[in-house]
Write a protein that holds these residues in place. Sequence first.
Motif, PDB file in Angstrom:
ATOM      1  N   ASN A 139       0.803  -1.229   0.000  1.00 34.05           N
ATOM      2  CA  ASN A 139       0.000   0.000   0.000  1.00 34.05           C
ATOM      3  C   ASN A 139       0.834   1.278   0.000  1.00 34.05           C
ATOM      4  N   TRP A 140       2.154   1.167  -0.002  1.00 30.05           N
ATOM      5  CA  TRP A 140       3.035   2.327   0.157  1.00 30.05           C
ATOM      6  C   TRP A 140       2.718   3.450  -0.823  1.00 30.05           C
ATOM      7  N   SER A 141       2.569   3.133  -2.088  1.00 32.00           N
ATOM      8  CA  SER A 141       2.349   4.183  -3.095  1.00 32.00           C
ATOM      9  C   SER A 141       0.961   4.819  -2.974  1.00 32.00           C
ATOM     10  N   LYS A 142       0.054   4.169  -2.278  1.00 33.18           N
ATOM     11  CA  LYS A 142      -1.303   4.706  -2.102  1.00 33.18           C
ATOM     12  C   LYS A 142      -1.436   5.525  -0.825  1.00 33.18           C
ATOM     13  N   MET A 143      -0.438   5.443   0.072  1.00 32.09           N
ATOM     14  CA  MET A 143      -0.498   6.159   1.345  1.00 32.09           C
ATOM     15  C   MET A 143      -0.156   7.632   1.147  1.00 32.09           C
ATOM     16  N   ASP A 144      -0.713   8.460   2.028  1.00 31.54           N
ATOM     17  CA  ASP A 144      -0.310   9.868   1.990  1.00 31.54           C
ATOM     18  C   ASP A 144       1.024  10.023   2.714  1.00 31.54           C
ATOM     19  N   ALA A 145       1.633  11.183   2.552  1.00 30.76           N
ATOM     20  CA  ALA A 145       2.968  11.430   3.095  1.00 30.76           C
ATOM     21  C   ALA A 145       3.008  11.251   4.613  1.00 30.76           C
ATOM     22  N   GLU A 146       1.966  11.663   5.300  1.00 32.38           N
ATOM     23  CA  GLU A 146       1.935  11.553   6.769  1.00 32.38           C
ATOM     24  C   GLU A 146       1.911  10.091   7.212  1.00 32.38           C
ATOM     25  N   ALA A 147       1.129   9.248   6.548  1.00 34.97           N
ATOM     26  CA  ALA A 147       1.074   7.822   6.889  1.00 34.97           C
ATOM     27  C   ALA A 147       2.433   7.172   6.664  1.00 34.97           C
ATOM     28  N   ARG A 148       3.090   7.526   5.555  1.00 39.43           N
ATOM     29  CA  ARG A 148       4.427   6.976   5.289  1.00 39.43           C
ATOM     30  C   ARG A 148       5.427   7.443   6.342  1.00 39.43           C
ATOM     31  N   ARG A 149       5.358   8.710   6.736  1.00 36.58           N
ATOM     32  CA  ARG A 149       6.276   9.230   7.753  1.00 36.58           C
ATOM     33  C   ARG A 149       6.083   8.513   9.089  1.00 36.58           C
ATOM     34  N   LEU A 150       4.830   8.223   9.441  1.00 36.06           N
ATOM     35  CA  LEU A 150       4.549   7.506  10.687  1.00 36.06           C
ATOM     36  C   LEU A 150       5.201   6.128  10.684  1.00 36.06           C
ATOM     37  N   ILE A 151       5.041   5.420   9.581  1.00 36.39           N
ATOM     38  CA  ILE A 151       5.635   4.088   9.477  1.00 36.39           C
ATOM     39  C   ILE A 151       7.151   4.191   9.512  1.00 36.39           C
ATOM     40  N   MET A 152       7.714   5.147   8.774  1.00 34.10           N
ATOM     41  CA  MET A 152       9.171   5.287   8.734  1.00 34.10           C
ATOM     42  C   MET A 152       9.748   5.623  10.108  1.00 34.10           C
ATOM     43  N   SER A 153       9.001   6.381  10.902  1.00 32.94           N
ATOM     44  CA  SER A 153       9.493   6.705  12.238  1.00 32.94           C
ATOM     45  C   SER A 153       9.461   5.482  13.157  1.00 32.94           C
ATOM     46  N   ASP A 154       8.609   4.508  12.858  1.00 32.74           N
ATOM     47  CA  ASP A 154       8.490   3.295  13.666  1.00 32.74           C
ATOM     48  C   ASP A 154       9.496   2.210  13.242  1.00 32.74           C
ATOM     49  N   LEU A 155      10.016   2.282  12.029  1.00 28.39           N
ATOM     50  CA  LEU A 155      10.871   1.223  11.493  1.00 28.39           C
ATOM     51  C   LEU A 155      12.114   0.922  12.338  1.00 28.39           C
ATOM     52  N   PRO A 156      12.811   1.922  12.896  1.00 30.52           N
ATOM     53  CA  PRO A 156      14.001   1.591  13.688  1.00 30.52           C
ATOM     54  C   PRO A 156      13.714   0.708  14.903  1.00 30.52           C
ATOM     55  N   SER A 157      12.491   0.720  15.405  1.00 30.59           N
ATOM     56  CA  SER A 157      12.166  -0.091  16.579  1.00 30.59           C
ATOM     57  C   SER A 157      11.764  -1.517  16.201  1.00 30.59           C
ATOM     58  N   ARG A 158      11.604  -1.774  14.918  1.00 30.38           N
ATOM     59  CA  ARG A 158      11.213  -3.116  14.465  1.00 30.38           C
ATOM     60  C   ARG A 158      12.446  -3.974  14.219  1.00 30.38           C
ATOM     61  N   GLN A 159      12.233  -5.281  14.304  1.00 32.26           N
ATOM     62  CA  GLN A 159      13.334  -6.207  14.066  1.00 32.26           C
ATOM     63  C   GLN A 159      12.834  -7.343  13.186  1.00 32.26           C
TER      64      GLN A 159
END
Length: 76
Positions: free
Chosen positions: A40-60
């Motif tokens: 769904n990445w290309s369908k998300m708005d910039a804010e939704a993508r930024r939220l996910i990107m900010s969470d990525l460092p905490s994922r493993q």
Amino acid sequence: MSNDVWSRDEIESPCIQICLVHPETRLCTGCNRSIDEITNWSKMDAEARRLIMSDLPSRQANPKTRRGGRAARLKR
């Protein structure tokens, strides 16, 4: 002289072109996104993508513990 040729309007992405989904975590080992997020990445708005990107460092994507090898398979 204009540099319009070099300006691009692409969606920001954490993809590093190492695309392999871990069987247990179901996260990409390259970018730590889930399959649904990648799809769904290309369908998300910039804010939704930024939220996910900010969470990525905490994922493993790759758990640090072993899955149990042959002994664990035989128990199943």
